[in-house]
Design a protein around this motif. Structure first.
Motif, PDB file in Angstrom:
ATOM      1  N   MET A  96       9.241  -1.466 -10.033  1.00 12.87           N
ATOM      2  CA  MET A  96       9.629  -2.351  -8.946  1.00 12.87           C
ATOM      3  C   MET A  96       9.019  -3.749  -9.010  1.00 12.87           C
ATOM      4  O   MET A  96       9.460  -4.632  -8.282  1.00 12.87           O
ATOM      5  CB  MET A  96       9.270  -1.716  -7.606  1.00 12.87           C
ATOM      6  CG  MET A  96      10.023  -0.438  -7.352  1.00 12.87           C
ATOM      7  SD  MET A  96      11.778  -0.700  -7.564  1.00 12.87           S
ATOM      8  CE  MET A  96      12.434   0.629  -6.636  1.00 12.87           C
ATOM      9  N   SER A  97       8.015  -3.964  -9.846  1.00 11.21           N
ATOM     10  CA  SER A  97       7.380  -5.283  -9.900  1.00 11.21           C
ATOM     11  C   SER A  97       8.344  -6.420 -10.223  1.00 11.21           C
ATOM     12  O   SER A  97       8.329  -7.435  -9.536  1.00 11.21           O
ATOM     13  CB  SER A  97       6.232  -5.296 -10.903  1.00 11.21           C
ATOM     14  OG  SER A  97       5.134  -4.634 -10.369  1.00 11.21           O
ATOM     15  N   PRO A  98       9.182  -6.296 -11.233  1.00  7.43           N
ATOM     16  CA  PRO A  98      10.047  -7.441 -11.521  1.00  7.43           C
ATOM     17  C   PRO A  98      11.098  -7.735 -10.453  1.00  7.43           C
ATOM     18  O   PRO A  98      11.543  -8.863 -10.336  1.00  7.43           O
ATOM     19  CB  PRO A  98      10.734  -7.046 -12.834  1.00  7.43           C
ATOM     20  CG  PRO A  98       9.854  -6.029 -13.433  1.00  7.43           C
ATOM     21  CD  PRO A  98       9.237  -5.292 -12.292  1.00  7.43           C
ATOM     22  N   ILE A  99      11.493  -6.730  -9.659  1.00  6.63           N
ATOM     23  CA  ILE A  99      12.611  -6.997  -8.748  1.00  6.63           C
ATOM     24  C   ILE A  99      12.231  -7.033  -7.270  1.00  6.63           C
ATOM     25  O   ILE A  99      12.736  -7.868  -6.542  1.00  6.63           O
ATOM     26  CB  ILE A  99      13.760  -5.997  -8.966  1.00  6.63           C
ATOM     27  CG1 ILE A  99      13.293  -4.569  -8.766  1.00  6.63           C
ATOM     28  CG2 ILE A  99      14.377  -6.172 -10.328  1.00  6.63           C
ATOM     29  CD1 ILE A  99      14.412  -3.582  -8.624  1.00  6.63           C
ATOM     30  N   LEU A 100      11.370  -6.161  -6.793  1.00  6.44           N
ATOM     31  CA  LEU A 100      11.066  -6.129  -5.363  1.00  6.44           C
ATOM     32  C   LEU A 100       9.805  -6.893  -5.006  1.00  6.44           C
ATOM     33  O   LEU A 100       9.824  -7.775  -4.164  1.00  6.44           O
ATOM     34  CB  LEU A 100      10.942  -4.686  -4.868  1.00  6.44           C
ATOM     35  CG  LEU A 100      12.240  -3.902  -4.809  1.00  6.44           C
ATOM     36  CD1 LEU A 100      11.991  -2.499  -4.290  1.00  6.44           C
ATOM     37  CD2 LEU A 100      13.264  -4.597  -3.945  1.00  6.44           C
ATOM     38  N   ILE A 103       0.835  -1.196   0.000  1.00  8.10           N
ATOM     39  CA  ILE A 103       0.000   0.000   0.000  1.00  8.10           C
ATOM     40  C   ILE A 103       0.876   1.255   0.000  1.00  8.10           C
ATOM     41  O   ILE A 103       0.606   2.215  -0.723  1.00  8.10           O
ATOM     42  CB  ILE A 103      -0.972  -0.006   1.206  1.00  8.10           C
ATOM     43  CG1 ILE A 103      -2.008  -1.107   1.012  1.00  8.10           C
ATOM     44  CG2 ILE A 103      -1.646   1.339   1.379  1.00  8.10           C
ATOM     45  CD1 ILE A 103      -2.868  -1.370   2.234  1.00  8.10           C
ATOM     46  N   LYS A 104       1.938   1.236   0.791  1.00 10.45           N
ATOM     47  CA  LYS A 104       2.847   2.379   0.831  1.00 10.45           C
ATOM     48  C   LYS A 104       3.516   2.574  -0.533  1.00 10.45           C
ATOM     49  O   LYS A 104       3.682   3.702  -0.994  1.00 10.45           O
ATOM     50  CB  LYS A 104       3.906   2.173   1.900  1.00 10.45           C
ATOM     51  CG  LYS A 104       4.776   3.402   2.128  1.00 10.45           C
ATOM     52  CD  LYS A 104       5.857   3.136   3.163  1.00 10.45           C
ATOM     53  CE  LYS A 104       5.265   3.128   4.540  1.00 10.45           C
ATOM     54  NZ  LYS A 104       6.291   3.038   5.598  1.00 10.45           N
ATOM     55  N   LEU A 105       3.894   1.475  -1.186  1.00  8.71           N
ATOM     56  CA  LEU A 105       4.494   1.554  -2.516  1.00  8.71           C
ATOM     57  C   LEU A 105       3.529   2.195  -3.497  1.00  8.71           C
ATOM     58  O   LEU A 105       3.905   3.085  -4.262  1.00  8.71           O
ATOM     59  CB  LEU A 105       4.888   0.159  -3.001  1.00  8.71           C
ATOM     60  CG  LEU A 105       5.432   0.060  -4.419  1.00  8.71           C
ATOM     61  CD1 LEU A 105       6.876   0.526  -4.439  1.00  8.71           C
ATOM     62  CD2 LEU A 105       5.334  -1.352  -4.933  1.00  8.71           C
ATOM     63  N   LYS A 106       2.255   1.779  -3.451  1.00 17.97           N
ATOM     64  CA  LYS A 106       1.260   2.336  -4.363  1.00 17.97           C
ATOM     65  C   LYS A 106       1.029   3.812  -4.086  1.00 17.97           C
ATOM     66  O   LYS A 106       0.960   4.627  -5.000  1.00 17.97           O
ATOM     67  CB  LYS A 106      -0.057   1.572  -4.248  1.00 17.97           C
ATOM     68  CG  LYS A 106      -1.111   2.095  -5.213  1.00 17.97           C
ATOM     69  CD  LYS A 106      -2.465   1.986  -4.592  1.00 17.97           C
ATOM     70  CE  LYS A 106      -3.494   2.614  -5.465  1.00 17.97           C
ATOM     71  NZ  LYS A 106      -3.921   3.908  -5.014  1.00 17.97           N
ATOM     72  N   GLU A 107       0.919   4.171  -2.808  1.00 18.91           N
ATOM     73  CA  GLU A 107       0.650   5.568  -2.467  1.00 18.91           C
ATOM     74  C   GLU A 107       1.854   6.468  -2.710  1.00 18.91           C
ATOM     75  O   GLU A 107       1.706   7.595  -3.162  1.00 18.91           O
ATOM     76  CB  GLU A 107       0.218   5.674  -1.003  1.00 18.91           C
ATOM     77  CG  GLU A 107      -1.151   5.105  -0.749  1.00 18.91           C
ATOM     78  CD  GLU A 107      -1.537   5.099   0.719  1.00 18.91           C
ATOM     79  OE1 GLU A 107      -0.668   5.429   1.583  1.00 18.91           O
ATOM     80  OE2 GLU A 107      -2.692   4.774   1.013  1.00 18.91           O
ATOM     81  N   TYR A 126       4.754   5.826  -4.696  1.00 17.21           N
ATOM     82  CA  TYR A 126       5.346   5.823  -6.023  1.00 17.21           C
ATOM     83  C   TYR A 126       4.322   5.685  -7.147  1.00 17.21           C
ATOM     84  O   TYR A 126       4.634   5.949  -8.294  1.00 17.21           O
ATOM     85  CB  TYR A 126       6.392   4.715  -6.141  1.00 17.21           C
ATOM     86  CG  TYR A 126       7.494   4.863  -5.137  1.00 17.21           C
ATOM     87  CD1 TYR A 126       8.415   5.892  -5.241  1.00 17.21           C
ATOM     88  CD2 TYR A 126       7.599   4.002  -4.062  1.00 17.21           C
ATOM     89  CE1 TYR A 126       9.424   6.040  -4.316  1.00 17.21           C
ATOM     90  CE2 TYR A 126       8.605   4.136  -3.131  1.00 17.21           C
ATOM     91  CZ  TYR A 126       9.511   5.156  -3.260  1.00 17.21           C
ATOM     92  OH  TYR A 126      10.505   5.298  -2.337  1.00 17.21           O
ATOM     93  N   GLY A 127       3.143   5.203  -6.840  1.00 19.09           N
ATOM     94  CA  GLY A 127       2.073   5.122  -7.824  1.00 19.09           C
ATOM     95  C   GLY A 127       2.340   4.166  -8.960  1.00 19.09           C
ATOM     96  O   GLY A 127       3.003   3.131  -8.806  1.00 19.09           O
TER      97      GLY A 127
END
Length: 169
Positions: free
Chosen positions: A119-123, A105-109, A111-112
């Motif tokens: 970041m999907s392929p690596i984190l 949720i923090k990633l979405k808020e 970095y959007g």
């Protein structure tokens, strides 16, 4: 090409469709050629994204359609009234959220859209990234193009790393 080589390629392809970051070094460790590893990992990542994007769409649609059927089934056959339980859950003080969900949720808020793409392929993994993109950014018609570019970009980064440091794997 023997059956053992085909099984290695299939294994790397399936692993890349789920956990892209770990697959390239793994492909080199199990003995795949550098070119084969780059191609199979990249194709696995892209096809994994497409598969999980459409799978998450179908699952969200299925859950939305079947929720009333499930509730009526529980009421009718199990003789349990879920309305009280659902009301209690809705008025609960704080819902349980795990650390991983909180990070997503923090990633979405923070970095959007671009944060999820990059970041999907690596984190976070490709399935979670595909779900988040489908859930929050499905109206963006360039999702597939951007994610493909991201996966190709990370393939270039991994390739460059292993060209510069050939004994890293």
């Amino acid at each position: 090409m023997g059956i053992e080589a085909i099984l290695k390629l299939l294994q790397v392809y399936l692993l890349a469709s789920v956990k892209y970051f770990l697959t390239f070094p793994y492909a080199l460790i199990i003995g795949l050629d550098f070119t084969e590893a780059v191609i199979v990992v990249t194709i696995g990542g892209i096809s994994g994204f497409v598969f999980f994007y459409y799978l998450s769409e179908a699952l969200m649609r299925f859950i939305k359609q079947k929720k009333p059927v499930f509730i009526s089934f529980v009421r009718q056959f199990l003789k349990i009234d879920l309305s009280r339980w659902l009301e209690k859950k809705a008025t609960a003080k704080k819902p349980f959220v795990s650390k991983r969900i909180r990070k997503i949720i923090k990633l979405k808020e923070r970095y959007g859209f671009w944060g999820i793409i990059i970041m999907s392929p690596i984190l976070i993994s490709i399935p979670i990234g595909a779900f988040l993109l489908n859930r929050y950014y499905s109206r963006n018609r360039n999702v597939f193009a951007y994610m493909t570019i991201s996966i190709l970009g990370w393939a270039v980064v991994f390739s460059a790393f292993f060209v510069i440091f050939p004994h890293a794997a």
